[in-house]
Design a protein around this motif. Structure first.
Motif, PDB file in Angstrom:
ATOM      1  N   GLY A 124     -29.882   4.084 -10.005  1.00 11.28           N
ATOM      2  CA  GLY A 124     -30.267   5.423  -9.592  1.00 11.28           C
ATOM      3  C   GLY A 124     -31.069   6.200 -10.610  1.00 11.28           C
ATOM      4  O   GLY A 124     -31.492   7.325 -10.319  1.00 11.28           O
ATOM      5  N   ILE A 125     -31.330   5.640 -11.789  1.00 13.75           N
ATOM      6  CA  ILE A 125     -32.019   6.371 -12.845  1.00 13.75           C
ATOM      7  C   ILE A 125     -33.366   6.913 -12.383  1.00 13.75           C
ATOM      8  O   ILE A 125     -33.687   8.089 -12.555  1.00 13.75           O
ATOM      9  CB  ILE A 125     -32.208   5.481 -14.086  1.00 13.75           C
ATOM     10  N   GLY A 126     -34.186   6.056 -11.769  1.00 14.77           N
ATOM     11  CA  GLY A 126     -35.488   6.509 -11.283  1.00 14.77           C
ATOM     12  C   GLY A 126     -35.369   7.560 -10.196  1.00 14.77           C
ATOM     13  O   GLY A 126     -36.182   8.500 -10.124  1.00 14.77           O
ATOM     14  N   LEU A 127     -34.343   7.434  -9.353  1.00 15.38           N
ATOM     15  CA  LEU A 127     -34.136   8.400  -8.273  1.00 15.38           C
ATOM     16  C   LEU A 127     -33.726   9.762  -8.824  1.00 15.38           C
ATOM     17  O   LEU A 127     -34.179  10.801  -8.328  1.00 15.38           O
ATOM     18  CB  LEU A 127     -33.068   7.874  -7.304  1.00 15.38           C
ATOM     19  N   TYR A 128     -32.859   9.755  -9.856  1.00 14.79           N
ATOM     20  CA  TYR A 128     -32.469  11.020 -10.476  1.00 14.79           C
ATOM     21  C   TYR A 128     -33.695  11.734 -11.047  1.00 14.79           C
ATOM     22  O   TYR A 128     -33.839  12.955 -10.909  1.00 14.79           O
ATOM     23  CB  TYR A 128     -31.461  10.791 -11.608  1.00 14.79           C
ATOM     24  N   GLU A 129     -34.569  10.957 -11.684  1.00 12.57           N
ATOM     25  CA  GLU A 129     -35.753  11.556 -12.291  1.00 12.57           C
ATOM     26  C   GLU A 129     -36.691  12.141 -11.237  1.00 12.57           C
ATOM     27  O   GLU A 129     -37.287  13.196 -11.437  1.00 12.57           O
ATOM     28  CB  GLU A 129     -36.486  10.503 -13.130  1.00 12.57           C
ATOM     29  N   MET A 130     -36.806  11.457 -10.106  1.00  8.75           N
ATOM     30  CA  MET A 130     -37.659  11.964  -9.032  1.00  8.75           C
ATOM     31  C   MET A 130     -37.115  13.280  -8.483  1.00  8.75           C
ATOM     32  O   MET A 130     -37.872  14.224  -8.239  1.00  8.75           O
ATOM     33  CB  MET A 130     -37.789  10.918  -7.926  1.00  8.75           C
ATOM     34  N   SER A 131     -35.801  13.360  -8.297  1.00 13.41           N
ATOM     35  CA  SER A 131     -35.194  14.606  -7.820  1.00 13.41           C
ATOM     36  C   SER A 131     -35.349  15.711  -8.857  1.00 13.41           C
ATOM     37  O   SER A 131     -35.613  16.873  -8.504  1.00 13.41           O
ATOM     38  CB  SER A 131     -33.709  14.387  -7.514  1.00 13.41           C
ATOM     39  N   ARG A 132     -35.179  15.362 -10.133  1.00 22.00           N
ATOM     40  CA  ARG A 132     -35.334  16.362 -11.191  1.00 22.00           C
ATOM     41  C   ARG A 132     -36.753  16.912 -11.208  1.00 22.00           C
ATOM     42  O   ARG A 132     -36.967  18.132 -11.311  1.00 22.00           O
ATOM     43  CB  ARG A 132     -35.007  15.743 -12.553  1.00 22.00           C
ATOM     44  N   ARG A 133     -37.730  16.027 -11.108  1.00 22.34           N
ATOM     45  CA  ARG A 133     -39.128  16.455 -11.133  1.00 22.34           C
ATOM     46  C   ARG A 133     -39.473  17.313  -9.916  1.00 22.34           C
ATOM     47  O   ARG A 133     -40.183  18.312 -10.030  1.00 22.34           O
ATOM     48  CB  ARG A 133     -40.050  15.232 -11.184  1.00 22.34           C
TER      49      ARG A 133
ATOM     50  N   TRP B 117     -43.317   7.311  -7.994  1.00 19.17           N
ATOM     51  CA  TRP B 117     -42.411   6.295  -8.529  1.00 19.17           C
ATOM     52  C   TRP B 117     -42.831   5.845  -9.921  1.00 19.17           C
ATOM     53  O   TRP B 117     -41.991   5.518 -10.757  1.00 19.17           O
ATOM     54  CB  TRP B 117     -42.316   5.101  -7.583  1.00 19.17           C
ATOM     55  N   GLY B 118     -44.134   5.825 -10.197  1.00 18.80           N
ATOM     56  CA  GLY B 118     -44.580   5.442 -11.523  1.00 18.80           C
ATOM     57  C   GLY B 118     -44.078   6.399 -12.587  1.00 18.80           C
ATOM     58  O   GLY B 118     -43.670   5.997 -13.687  1.00 18.80           O
ATOM     59  N   LEU B 119     -44.086   7.686 -12.269  1.00 17.17           N
ATOM     60  CA  LEU B 119     -43.569   8.687 -13.199  1.00 17.17           C
ATOM     61  C   LEU B 119     -42.051   8.572 -13.327  1.00 17.17           C
ATOM     62  O   LEU B 119     -41.488   8.832 -14.384  1.00 17.17           O
ATOM     63  CB  LEU B 119     -43.955  10.091 -12.731  1.00 17.17           C
ATOM     64  N   ALA B 120     -41.405   8.182 -12.226  1.00 17.47           N
ATOM     65  CA  ALA B 120     -39.950   8.018 -12.270  1.00 17.47           C
ATOM     66  C   ALA B 120     -39.553   6.888 -13.212  1.00 17.47           C
ATOM     67  O   ALA B 120     -38.581   6.993 -13.960  1.00 17.47           O
ATOM     68  CB  ALA B 120     -39.406   7.749 -10.871  1.00 17.47           C
ATOM     69  N   LEU B 121     -40.320   5.802 -13.175  1.00 11.39           N
ATOM     70  CA  LEU B 121     -40.038   4.707 -14.095  1.00 11.39           C
ATOM     71  C   LEU B 121     -40.251   5.145 -15.534  1.00 11.39           C
ATOM     72  O   LEU B 121     -39.652   4.611 -16.459  1.00 11.39           O
ATOM     73  CB  LEU B 121     -40.925   3.500 -13.768  1.00 11.39           C
ATOM     74  N   GLY B 122     -41.117   6.130 -15.720  1.00  9.83           N
ATOM     75  CA  GLY B 122     -41.325   6.682 -17.049  1.00  9.83           C
ATOM     76  C   GLY B 122     -40.128   7.442 -17.561  1.00  9.83           C
ATOM     77  O   GLY B 122     -40.102   7.882 -18.716  1.00  9.83           O
ATOM     78  N   ALA B 123     -39.111   7.615 -16.711  1.00 11.65           N
ATOM     79  CA  ALA B 123     -37.881   8.276 -17.151  1.00 11.65           C
ATOM     80  C   ALA B 123     -37.191   7.483 -18.246  1.00 11.65           C
ATOM     81  O   ALA B 123     -36.403   8.016 -19.017  1.00 11.65           O
ATOM     82  CB  ALA B 123     -36.926   8.468 -15.966  1.00 11.65           C
ATOM     83  N   LEU B 124     -37.490   6.182 -18.312  1.00 11.01           N
ATOM     84  CA  LEU B 124     -36.867   5.340 -19.330  1.00 11.01           C
ATOM     85  C   LEU B 124     -37.601   5.487 -20.662  1.00 11.01           C
ATOM     86  O   LEU B 124     -38.084   4.536 -21.243  1.00 11.01           O
ATOM     87  CB  LEU B 124     -36.869   3.872 -18.860  1.00 11.01           C
ATOM     88  N   ARG B 125     -37.706   6.709 -21.131  1.00 10.24           N
ATOM     89  CA  ARG B 125     -38.307   6.967 -22.421  1.00 10.24           C
ATOM     90  C   ARG B 125     -37.239   6.847 -23.503  1.00 10.24           C
ATOM     91  O   ARG B 125     -36.075   6.592 -23.209  1.00 10.24           O
ATOM     92  CB  ARG B 125     -38.955   8.350 -22.433  1.00 10.24           C
ATOM     93  N   ALA B 126     -37.627   7.073 -24.745  1.00  7.96           N
ATOM     94  CA  ALA B 126     -36.742   6.761 -25.869  1.00  7.96           C
ATOM     95  C   ALA B 126     -35.400   7.458 -25.785  1.00  7.96           C
ATOM     96  O   ALA B 126     -34.354   6.862 -26.048  1.00  7.96           O
ATOM     97  CB  ALA B 126     -37.449   7.118 -27.179  1.00  7.96           C
ATOM     98  N   HIS B 127     -35.392   8.759 -25.411  1.00  8.54           N
ATOM     99  CA  HIS B 127     -34.123   9.481 -25.415  1.00  8.54           C
ATOM    100  C   HIS B 127     -33.250   9.149 -24.214  1.00  8.54           C
ATOM    101  O   HIS B 127     -32.115   9.614 -24.127  1.00  8.54           O
ATOM    102  CB  HIS B 127     -34.365  11.002 -25.499  1.00  8.54           C
ATOM    103  N   VAL B 128     -33.779   8.332 -23.278  1.00 10.39           N
ATOM    104  CA  VAL B 128     -33.002   7.936 -22.104  1.00 10.39           C
ATOM    105  C   VAL B 128     -32.604   6.466 -22.170  1.00 10.39           C
ATOM    106  O   VAL B 128     -31.472   6.104 -21.857  1.00 10.39           O
ATOM    107  CB  VAL B 128     -33.799   8.205 -20.805  1.00 10.39           C
ATOM    108  N   VAL B 129     -33.542   5.611 -22.593  1.00  8.90           N
ATOM    109  CA  VAL B 129     -33.319   4.175 -22.481  1.00  8.90           C
ATOM    110  C   VAL B 129     -32.149   3.694 -23.323  1.00  8.90           C
ATOM    111  O   VAL B 129     -31.379   2.833 -22.888  1.00  8.90           O
ATOM    112  CB  VAL B 129     -34.609   3.400 -22.851  1.00  8.90           C
ATOM    113  N   GLY B 130     -31.959   4.246 -24.525  1.00  9.13           N
ATOM    114  CA  GLY B 130     -30.842   3.796 -25.356  1.00  9.13           C
ATOM    115  C   GLY B 130     -29.491   4.070 -24.728  1.00  9.13           C
ATOM    116  O   GLY B 130     -28.703   3.136 -24.512  1.00  9.13           O
ATOM    117  N   PRO B 131     -29.181   5.328 -24.423  1.00 17.10           N
ATOM    118  CA  PRO B 131     -27.888   5.626 -23.789  1.00 17.10           C
ATOM    119  C   PRO B 131     -27.697   4.906 -22.457  1.00 17.10           C
ATOM    120  O   PRO B 131     -26.600   4.427 -22.159  1.00 17.10           O
ATOM    121  CB  PRO B 131     -27.933   7.148 -23.597  1.00 17.10           C
TER     122      PRO B 131
END
Length: 287
Positions: free
Chosen positions: A108-117, A126-140
């Protein structure tokens, strides 16, 4: 200017240095940068209906994009169906299918980002949603994802142990014979009862630890301890609402799995978007 091939050792050193910086950034974001824990709100069953309505609205707005993001699930369903033809793996077919709920929060990570945006009035493809996996997100997210994967693996071991102690250890001779043993023998009903009881415990652990932790990590740089602790606080403050939401998720995924998992193309994005809105109702930040 003529470009020349650099020293391979220099190139390797550069790559190692950049990789180290990236790893340092990811690791550094496992902790919290928040000034304090967020406020946990008391929410009723009406919050679930509200979240589902907003989730449906998001799904309608992102229909093409979210279908692309979750189209892999019917493929996994077909592979599971093919797995059923291997008699040695047949007893694990249902546990694997049910295990989708254990790893669903990661999807659901990409979906959460789409709703947030969308809520923020930002572009939400969807391309921007996949960008949700940036440094401060991907580690946790990776750490929590490994935690869910570990739970899924433990569930597989538990399911196999339950089968061995009831109908096993021999593999079924046929699908029809296996279903007959499951539904018409005391051992089969014992397997169903034990499996559902143990599976409920695994699902409950995932529900209370990940309900708001994954969307929160997508939303804020709160770190894993704060995100998981907040999820536990939400469950403690709203036990009836959280358990009802868990039941809705379980039933929805079960119904969606019946037609070769094709229904997940609709159910997964709807639940993902709704989870985001439920998180926003349950958690408030002071800033």
């Amino acid at each position: 200017m003529v470009k020349t091939i650099g020293n391979p050792l220099s190139w390797i050193a550069h790559v190692v240095t950049e990789t180290g910086h990236t790893a340092e950034t990811v690791t550094g974001n496992l902790g919290s940068r928040a000034s304090g824990p967020p406020k946990v709100n008391t929410i009723g069953l009406d919050a679930i209906g509200h979240a589902l309505r907003l989730g449906l609205d998001d799904f309608a707005a992102f229909r093409t994009d979210v279908v692309f993001l979750v189209a892999i699930y019917p493929v996994i369903g077909i592979l599971l169906a093919l797995m059923a033809f291997d008699m040695a793996l047949l007893p694990l077919f249902f546990p694997v299918a049910a295990g989708f709920a254990l790893v669903g929060p990661v999807a659901g990570i990409g979906l959460y980002e789409m709703s947030r945006r969308r809520a923020a009035g930002e572009p939400a493809r969807w391309g921007l949603a996949l960008g949700a996996l940036r440094a401060h997100v991907v580690g946790p997210v990776m750490v929590l994802g490994l935690y869910l994967l570990a739970l899924f693996t433990l569930w597989m071991f538990a399911a196999n142990a339950i089968y061995i102690s009831t109908l096993g250890p021999e593999a079924p001779e046929s699908i029809r014979g296996f279903l007959g043993d499951v539904l018409t023998t005391p051992q089969g009903w014992a397997m169903i009862g034990l499996g559902m009881s143990v599976g409920f415990l695994f699902a409950l652990v995932v529900l209370i630890t990940s309900l708001v932790s994954f969307p929160m990590l997508t939303d804020r740089r709160v770190g894993i301890p704060v995100a998981v602790a907040t999820s536990l606080r939400v469950a403690r403050a709203n036990p009836v609402t959280v358990l009802t939401w868990g039941l809705i998720v379980a039933v929805s995924l079960a119904v969606a799995a019946i037609p070769m998992f094709v229904g997940l193309i609709i159910v997964m994005p709807l639940l993902g978007h709704a989870t985001w809105h439920l998180y926003r109702s349950a958690v408030t930040f002071e800033d």
